[in-house]
Design a protein around this motif. Structure first.
Motif, PDB file in Angstrom:
ATOM      1  N   THR A   1     -59.223 -15.445  -5.027  1.00  0.00           N
ATOM      2  CA  THR A   1     -58.531 -15.161  -5.728  1.00  0.00           C
ATOM      3  C   THR A   1     -59.217 -15.473  -6.431  1.00  0.00           C
ATOM      4  OG1 THR A   1     -56.583 -16.406  -4.488  1.00  0.00           O
ATOM      5  CG2 THR A   1     -56.782 -16.706  -6.539  1.00  0.00           C
ATOM      6  N   VAL A   2     -59.232 -15.158  -8.072  1.00  0.00           N
ATOM      7  CA  VAL A   2     -60.148 -15.772  -9.146  1.00  0.00           C
ATOM      8  C   VAL A   2     -58.571 -16.293 -10.242  1.00  0.00           C
ATOM      9  CG1 VAL A   2     -60.881 -14.672 -11.528  1.00  0.00           C
ATOM     10  CG2 VAL A   2     -61.310 -13.400  -9.428  1.00  0.00           C
TER      11      VAL A   2
ATOM     12  N   GLY B   1     -52.539 -17.517 -12.318  1.00  0.00           N
ATOM     13  CA  GLY B   1     -52.947 -18.842 -13.456  1.00  0.00           C
ATOM     14  C   GLY B   1     -53.543 -18.013 -14.627  1.00  0.00           C
ATOM     15  N   ALA B   2     -53.129 -16.816 -14.760  1.00  0.00           N
ATOM     16  CA  ALA B   2     -53.614 -16.482 -15.829  1.00  0.00           C
ATOM     17  C   ALA B   2     -53.198 -16.528 -17.387  1.00  0.00           C
ATOM     18  CB  ALA B   2     -54.402 -14.640 -15.783  1.00  0.00           C
ATOM     19  N   ARG B   3     -53.738 -16.949 -18.132  1.00  0.00           N
ATOM     20  CA  ARG B   3     -53.038 -16.747 -19.535  1.00  0.00           C
ATOM     21  C   ARG B   3     -54.183 -15.723 -20.311  1.00  0.00           C
ATOM     22  NH1 ARG B   3     -50.260 -18.653 -16.880  1.00  0.00           N
ATOM     23  NH2 ARG B   3     -49.007 -20.191 -15.836  1.00  0.00           N
TER      24      ARG B   3
ATOM     25  N   ASP C   1     -47.953 -16.379 -11.449  1.00  0.00           N
ATOM     26  CA  ASP C   1     -48.174 -17.250 -12.220  1.00  0.00           C
ATOM     27  C   ASP C   1     -48.958 -17.254 -13.263  1.00  0.00           C
ATOM     28  OD1 ASP C   1     -47.848 -19.425 -13.802  1.00  0.00           O
ATOM     29  OD2 ASP C   1     -49.915 -20.601 -13.065  1.00  0.00           O
ATOM     30  N   ALA C   2     -49.047 -15.565 -13.959  1.00  0.00           N
ATOM     31  CA  ALA C   2     -49.082 -15.098 -14.763  1.00  0.00           C
ATOM     32  C   ALA C   2     -48.560 -14.745 -16.084  1.00  0.00           C
ATOM     33  CB  ALA C   2     -49.608 -14.038 -14.826  1.00  0.00           C
TER      34      ALA C   2
ATOM     35  N   VAL D   1     -44.825 -12.307 -13.372  1.00  0.00           N
ATOM     36  CA  VAL D   1     -45.309 -12.137 -15.019  1.00  0.00           C
ATOM     37  C   VAL D   1     -44.477 -12.325 -16.425  1.00  0.00           C
ATOM     38  CG1 VAL D   1     -45.598  -9.837 -15.378  1.00  0.00           C
ATOM     39  CG2 VAL D   1     -47.171 -11.678 -16.727  1.00  0.00           C
ATOM     40  N   LYS D   2     -44.956 -13.388 -17.108  1.00  0.00           N
ATOM     41  CA  LYS D   2     -44.889 -13.574 -18.066  1.00  0.00           C
ATOM     42  C   LYS D   2     -44.695 -12.926 -19.752  1.00  0.00           C
ATOM     43  CE  LYS D   2     -41.933 -18.284 -17.284  1.00  0.00           C
ATOM     44  NZ  LYS D   2     -41.805 -19.457 -16.942  1.00  0.00           N
TER      45      LYS D   2
END
Length: 426
Positions: free
Chosen positions: A124-125, A169-171, A207-208, A249-250
């Motif tokens: 995981t990244v 958790g990418a933003r 959670d992106a 994703v959002k």
């Protein structure tokens, strides 16, 4: 003699337990062994540094370049963006990586693209953060060159294989743009190009969030945003394969959009002049739009925001998609605020009316579109899978629905179907 052997064993164990980055060396090592990774190498938290080399390997299939530190992943980005595209070379990620919400520079900058094989080995990244992205000059048909922008863990890839990777958790923020014609952003990759073959396989995005924040005096013409890939392009003799992809994703285009906005849970835009296959994918997409501006644009939402296929097979097999939009569909001056369909927000097949046309072949495709007015809490459901544009659409066992029906055809050795309203990959 036994004491000597025991001492040597202890020494070897101490060396093996040392930080996995020590073999490569970094400009400023910053390992954090507090992660939950149970592999041979500990999880690593990035400090923003760039390594001097990879841990080991020569880039061959039998001896891939080994990445065991976030700084080595940053080295891959630096080298590709300087012109070393690693055509046909192999990379192996051997531990989880926490990018620590430090600004990331995408791997591939438009001028140069990653052309190798990247195997995440199911690691995981997490905590990917991008606010700058990369601007470059992009060739268009008829010898036209435009200003383009790309963003993602990988910026641009050509004939690459990226597989067995989780991103959590990418933003990604598409911001600060001026005089840009073409925008592409995806959590895994901004833009993929295929001259021979591209393979994106076994990728899980969780959670992106992708958001926009720009005010262009000269508005962009196209923007393509995707949970996995922003945009994908395939030449006439190539092959594109997308299999076992899962995204949650959002995507918000409230604070910046283009004349044409294609937003997809899997891919914003997919254009192929060749054969393409999508298999065993699920997408959970939440889209936020600006209700004052959206009537002035063309907005298409789906598992794929917009697609365009040729007379060669475009196969879509075993897909579940849920698209949620935060505004109720409306028509203003006879023009829709957006088009949202389960699979393809806009689907085109060409050449039109060609006798030999094969086009789209869909099987075991399910899902629905949910529209919610966040002010009034009004909720509407649409179960239209797509709206054909042109000829060349065939389907078998496909149904718009809020949960998987009986006889869905999904392989339960691949899928976790414990919740039929939210099937996920095992």
């Amino acid at each position: 003699m036994r004491k000597t052997i025991a001492f040597l064993l202890v020494f070897v164990m101490l060396v093996a337990s040392a930080s996995c980055a020590d073999d490569a060396g970094t400009t400023s090592p910053g390992n954090d062994d507090s992660g939950t990774d149970t592999s041979e190498y500990p999880a690593v938290t990035w400090d923003g540094s760039t390594a001097n080399g990879f841990r080991a390997g020569d880039g061959t299939e039998s001896s891939p370049y080994e990445i065991t530190d976030a700084s080595q992943l940053a080295l891959l980005a630096a080298r590709v963006n300087e012109g070393t595209e690693y055509d046909g070379k192999y990379f192996s990620l051997l531990c989880d990586i926490d990018l620590n919400n430090i600004e990331w520079v995408p791997i591939g900058n438009g001028k140069y693209a990653f052309k190798g094989v990247f195997d995440g080995n199911s690691h995981t990244v997490k905590n990917l953060k991008i606010t700058a992205g990369i601007s470059y000059r992009k060739p268009y048909p008829n010898d036209i060159v435009v200003n383009a922008y790309v963003s993602g863990l990988f910026g641009t890839c050509t004939d690459a294989t990226i597989q067995n990777l989780n991103i959590s958790g990418a933003r990604i923020e598409v911001s600060g743009l001026t005089n840009i014609f073409d925008i592409s952003a995806g959590v895994l990759c901004g833009a993929c190009y295929s001259d021979t073959e591209t393979v994106i396989s076994n990728i899980r995005i969780s959670d992106a969030m992708i958001s926009t924040d720009f005010d262009q005096e000269n508005i962009a013409d196209v923007m393509k945003l995707g949970g996995v890939v922003g945009a994908s392009y395939s030449a006439g003799q190539s092959n594109s394969i997308f299999k076992q992809l899962q995204s949650d994703v959002k995507i918000s285009i409230e604070n910046g959009d283009a004349r044409n906005n294609a937003v997809g849970g899997i891919s914003g835009y997919l254009h192929t002049d060749s054969s393409c296959s999508v298999e065993n994918c699920c997408a959970y997409l939440y889209v936020s739009i600006n209700d004052e501006e959206c009537y002035l644009r063309e907005n298409s939402f789906g598992a794929f925001g917009a697609t365009q296929c040729s007379d060669k097979p475009f196969s879509i097999l075993n897909v579940f998609s849920k698209v949620t939009v935060d505004k109720i569909y409306d028509v203003f001056h006879f023009y829709p605020a957006y088009t949202a369909y389960v699979v393809m927000g806009e689907a085109s097949a060409y050449p039109p009316n060609a006798p030999s046309e094969v086009g789209y072949e869909l099987e075991n495709v399910f899902g629905y579109v949910e529209q919610i007015d966040e002010v009034s809490s009004e909720r509407k459901i649409s179960t239209e899978l797509y709206k054909p544009k042109g000829e060349g659409f065939r389907q078998k066992n496909c149904l718009g629905c809020e949960e998987l029906p009986e006889g869905h055809g999904f392989d339960e050795t691949i899928w976790d179907l414990s919740d039929p309203s939210r099937p996920v990959l095992k």
